[in-house]
Design a protein around this motif. Structure first.
Motif, PDB file in Angstrom:
ATOM      1  N   ASP A  78       0.822  -0.932  -0.074  1.00 40.34           N
ATOM      2  CA  ASP A  78      -0.068   0.096   0.011  1.00 40.34           C
ATOM      3  C   ASP A  78       0.789   1.278  -0.219  1.00 40.34           C
ATOM      4  N   ILE A  79       1.755   1.237   0.772  1.00 43.40           N
ATOM      5  CA  ILE A  79       2.749   2.145   0.798  1.00 43.40           C
ATOM      6  C   ILE A  79       4.335   1.760   0.839  1.00 43.40           C
ATOM      7  N   PHE A  80       5.011   2.347  -0.211  1.00 45.04           N
ATOM      8  CA  PHE A  80       6.462   2.171  -0.192  1.00 45.04           C
ATOM      9  C   PHE A  80       7.088   3.358   0.017  1.00 45.04           C
ATOM     10  N   TYR A  81       7.920   3.215   1.149  1.00 47.08           N
ATOM     11  CA  TYR A  81       8.515   4.515   1.909  1.00 47.08           C
ATOM     12  C   TYR A  81      10.001   4.414   1.629  1.00 47.08           C
ATOM     13  N   ILE A  82      10.727   5.181   1.095  1.00 44.19           N
ATOM     14  CA  ILE A  82      12.363   4.958   1.215  1.00 44.19           C
ATOM     15  C   ILE A  82      12.890   6.176   1.519  1.00 44.19           C
ATOM     16  N   SER A  83      13.786   6.072   2.206  1.00 40.93           N
ATOM     17  CA  SER A  83      14.834   7.267   2.452  1.00 40.93           C
ATOM     18  C   SER A  83      16.023   7.379   1.440  1.00 40.93           C
ATOM     19  N   ILE A  84      15.710   8.131   0.720  1.00 37.58           N
ATOM     20  CA  ILE A  84      16.434   8.082  -0.797  1.00 37.58           C
ATOM     21  C   ILE A  84      17.933   8.665  -0.578  1.00 37.58           C
ATOM     22  N   SER A  85      18.806   8.033  -1.070  1.00 35.12           N
ATOM     23  CA  SER A  85      20.172   8.234  -0.948  1.00 35.12           C
ATOM     24  C   SER A  85      20.542   9.315  -1.925  1.00 35.12           C
ATOM     25  N   GLN A  86      21.835   9.885  -1.390  1.00 32.21           N
ATOM     26  CA  GLN A  86      22.381  11.213  -1.873  1.00 32.21           C
ATOM     27  C   GLN A  86      23.657  11.065  -2.671  1.00 32.21           C
ATOM     28  N   THR A  87      24.051   9.887  -2.585  1.00 28.00           N
ATOM     29  CA  THR A  87      25.440   9.566  -3.378  1.00 28.00           C
ATOM     30  C   THR A  87      24.922   8.786  -4.666  1.00 28.00           C
ATOM     31  N   LYS A  88      25.935   9.055  -5.518  1.00 27.89           N
ATOM     32  CA  LYS A  88      25.841   8.140  -6.899  1.00 27.89           C
ATOM     33  C   LYS A  88      25.333   7.000  -6.834  1.00 27.89           C
ATOM     34  N   LEU A  89      26.146   6.134  -6.106  1.00 38.99           N
ATOM     35  CA  LEU A  89      25.997   4.497  -6.044  1.00 38.99           C
ATOM     36  C   LEU A  89      24.947   4.250  -5.339  1.00 38.99           C
ATOM     37  N   GLY A  90      24.543   4.991  -4.240  1.00 34.89           N
ATOM     38  CA  GLY A  90      23.221   4.799  -3.485  1.00 34.89           C
ATOM     39  C   GLY A  90      22.070   4.913  -4.004  1.00 34.89           C
ATOM     40  N   LEU A  91      22.072   6.226  -5.168  1.00 34.59           N
ATOM     41  CA  LEU A  91      21.052   6.710  -5.829  1.00 34.59           C
ATOM     42  C   LEU A  91      20.734   5.910  -6.958  1.00 34.59           C
ATOM     43  N   ILE A  92      21.667   5.200  -7.433  1.00 37.29           N
ATOM     44  CA  ILE A  92      21.534   4.140  -8.476  1.00 37.29           C
ATOM     45  C   ILE A  92      20.760   2.818  -8.010  1.00 37.29           C
ATOM     46  N   ARG A  93      21.031   2.714  -6.758  1.00 35.76           N
ATOM     47  CA  ARG A  93      20.410   1.533  -6.039  1.00 35.76           C
ATOM     48  C   ARG A  93      18.944   1.835  -5.873  1.00 35.76           C
ATOM     49  N   ASP A  94      18.809   3.073  -5.294  1.00 36.95           N
ATOM     50  CA  ASP A  94      17.465   3.222  -4.928  1.00 36.95           C
ATOM     51  C   ASP A  94      16.675   3.644  -6.228  1.00 36.95           C
ATOM     52  N   LEU A  95      17.185   3.986  -7.195  1.00 38.57           N
ATOM     53  CA  LEU A  95      16.237   4.176  -8.350  1.00 38.57           C
ATOM     54  C   LEU A  95      15.825   2.591  -8.877  1.00 38.57           C
ATOM     55  N   ILE A  96      16.733   1.787  -8.863  1.00 36.83           N
ATOM     56  CA  ILE A  96      16.220   0.344  -9.292  1.00 36.83           C
ATOM     57  C   ILE A  96      15.350  -0.245  -8.396  1.00 36.83           C
ATOM     58  N   ILE A  97      15.625   0.223  -7.160  1.00 30.78           N
ATOM     59  CA  ILE A  97      14.778  -0.303  -5.978  1.00 30.78           C
ATOM     60  C   ILE A  97      13.271   0.188  -6.244  1.00 30.78           C
ATOM     61  N   ILE A  98      12.910   1.531  -6.579  1.00 31.14           N
ATOM     62  CA  ILE A  98      11.910   2.194  -6.976  1.00 31.14           C
ATOM     63  C   ILE A  98      11.236   1.484  -8.073  1.00 31.14           C
ATOM     64  N   LYS A  99      12.106   1.263  -8.961  1.00 32.42           N
ATOM     65  CA  LYS A  99      11.616   0.703 -10.409  1.00 32.42           C
ATOM     66  C   LYS A  99      10.853  -0.629 -10.068  1.00 32.42           C
ATOM     67  N   ILE A 100      11.816  -1.548  -9.150  1.00 33.56           N
ATOM     68  CA  ILE A 100      11.266  -2.893  -8.796  1.00 33.56           C
ATOM     69  C   ILE A 100       9.741  -2.758  -8.017  1.00 33.56           C
ATOM     70  N   ALA A 101       9.902  -1.867  -6.986  1.00 31.95           N
ATOM     71  CA  ALA A 101       8.737  -1.754  -6.138  1.00 31.95           C
ATOM     72  C   ALA A 101       7.557  -1.106  -6.853  1.00 31.95           C
ATOM     73  N   SER A 102       7.570  -0.256  -8.054  1.00 28.27           N
ATOM     74  CA  SER A 102       6.646   0.536  -8.410  1.00 28.27           C
ATOM     75  C   SER A 102       5.674  -0.676  -9.018  1.00 28.27           C
ATOM     76  N   LYS A 103       6.097  -1.741  -9.422  1.00 29.20           N
ATOM     77  CA  LYS A 103       5.384  -2.745 -10.179  1.00 29.20           C
ATOM     78  C   LYS A 103       4.077  -3.176  -9.352  1.00 29.20           C
ATOM     79  N   LYS A 104       4.340  -3.261  -7.859  1.00 37.91           N
ATOM     80  CA  LYS A 104       3.280  -3.941  -6.952  1.00 37.91           C
ATOM     81  C   LYS A 104       3.122  -2.981  -5.745  1.00 37.91           C
ATOM     82  N   SER A 105       3.532  -1.435  -6.156  1.00 38.39           N
ATOM     83  CA  SER A 105       3.005  -0.580  -4.989  1.00 38.39           C
ATOM     84  C   SER A 105       1.998   0.319  -5.522  1.00 38.39           C
TER      85      SER A 105
END
Length: 376
Positions: A78-105
């Motif tokens: 129902d709610i996908f809540y992520i504390s988003i990273s501010q570093t390049k590597l961390g943000l790339i990880r979080d962008l992939i995570i958001i893309k994965i989560a968006s399919k079922k969130s």
């Protein structure tokens, strides 16, 4: 029936503003009442290496992404809540995570606990720019800590809302504050508190040098207490050796990481809080909010959303250096009546704007879709 929330972000240890803020959400009875919260912990052990490549980081990030895929593939979130990273590597990880989560969130919320996301977005390698725009466009609400931080999202999310940090009002009660205030009025000396991780960009070394200058050259009566985690032991040892050589070990002391009652007592026993930070990704430090809760005048800098915290309840420096820190300390300790008055303003400003109840209430309004853009 409770809604399902999947929370992704760093939890303690280590202790820092972001991990403490997320911990307060995870442990909130108000959140638990309406949501079944599942947590994926993304904590990093070494903050001063943030953004640098390390094989262990990559392995852990792959594990995190696989875990989120598993958690979101079984049933809707129902709610996908992520504390988003501010570093390049961390943000790339979080962008992939958001893309994965968006399919079922059903609803995606990102929470920014700093002020470097915008720069990281601007510097994203071309290879990942499509992923960046695609993933961020799926974010329903991006949260920032203050108005000055809104542009970090670069208009790439659907909506941005401002929710200030907050700490539990029961941490320091009105009775405890009034008792501490009475003791401050009668004290002949002053205690200055630095409560943050000992990172060079946070300015702890500048504070120590400024304090040594004032103690040795002007004979003021005060002591400095530093509490937090050390991130460069060699640098810290060198600075504290200078303190020892000047025979000021009794005036400038290090307490290490403090929590709970020990931290509360330090706050109540102090007269001034200082965070002379030049940290480029500073957001809205929880330690300053804790200082305000204790009714302490605040000395800090014009970084991130700190100007939202320090108004007539302290001194805001354009840039922290030894001279400006000396001047700010002198200005406060030379007028004790004004110091007490500023401290009372600090406590009042906290109660009106930065309690944990207010913070959680505003988060719940976002999660529940019950708030208009300018309501917070």
């Amino acid at each position: 029936m409770k809604k399902r929330m999947l929370l992704v972000g760093p939890l303690p240890p280590p202790l820092h503003g972001e991990s403490l803020a997320l911990s307060s959400v995870v442990n909130s009875d108000k959140i638990k009442k309406d949501y079944d919260v599942e947590v994926v912990n993304t904590n990093r052990k070494v903050v001063n290496n943030a953004g640098k490549f390390a094989f262990k980081k990559i392995i852990k990030d792959v594990y995190i992404m696989m875990k989120i895929k598993m958690l979101t593939s079984s049933k809707k979130v129902d709610i996908f809540y992520i504390s988003i990273s501010q570093t390049k590597l961390g943000l790339i990880r979080d962008l992939i995570i958001i893309k994965i989560a968006s399919k079922k969130s059903k609803f995606i919320v990102t929470h920014l606990h700093g002020n470097n996301l915008g720069a990281t977005i601007d510097q994203m390698p071309k290879l990942f720019q499509n992923l960046q725009s695609e993933s961020l466009s799926k974010v329903d609400v991006g949260i920032v800590l203050g108005e000055s931080l809104i542009n970090n999202y670069r208009d790439m999310v659907k909506e941005v809302k401002v929710i200030a940090n907050g700490i539990d009002q029961s941490f320091i009660t009105d009775e405890e504050f009034k008792k501490a205030l009475a003791l401050r009025e009668n004290r002949k000396s002053f205690q200055i508190l630095y409560l943050s991780n000992l990172i060079e960009d946070k300015g702890y070394h500048l504070l120590i040098q400024a304090a040594m200058n004032l103690l040795l050259n002007k004979g003021y009566s005060f002591n400095v207490v530093l509490a937090g985690d050390i991130y460069n032991q060699a640098q810290f040892d060198k600075i504290m050796q200078q303190v020892k050589d000047k025979e000021l070990s009794g005036k400038i002391q290090f307490y290490g990481v403090v929590t709970g009652k020990e931290k509360k007592n330090l706050l109540l026993d102090s007269d001034i809080m200082i965070l002379p930070t030049n940290y480029k990704i500073e957001g809205q430090p929880l330690s300053i909010v804790e200082g305000m809760a204790a009714g302490l005048p605040i000395i800090s800098t014009n970084r991130g959303s700190i100007p939202d915290l320090v108004k007539d309840n302290g001194i805001l420096l354009d840039l922290a250096d030894i001279e400006s820190i000396e001047e700010a300390i002198e200005k406060l300790i030379l007028n004790k009546d004004n110091l007490i008055n500023i401290g009372e303003k600090s406590r009042g400003y906290y109660l009106d704007n930065f309690t944990l109840d207010r913070h959680i209430l505003n988060l719940k309004k976002v999660f529940d879709g019950e708030i208009e853009a300018n309501e917070i």
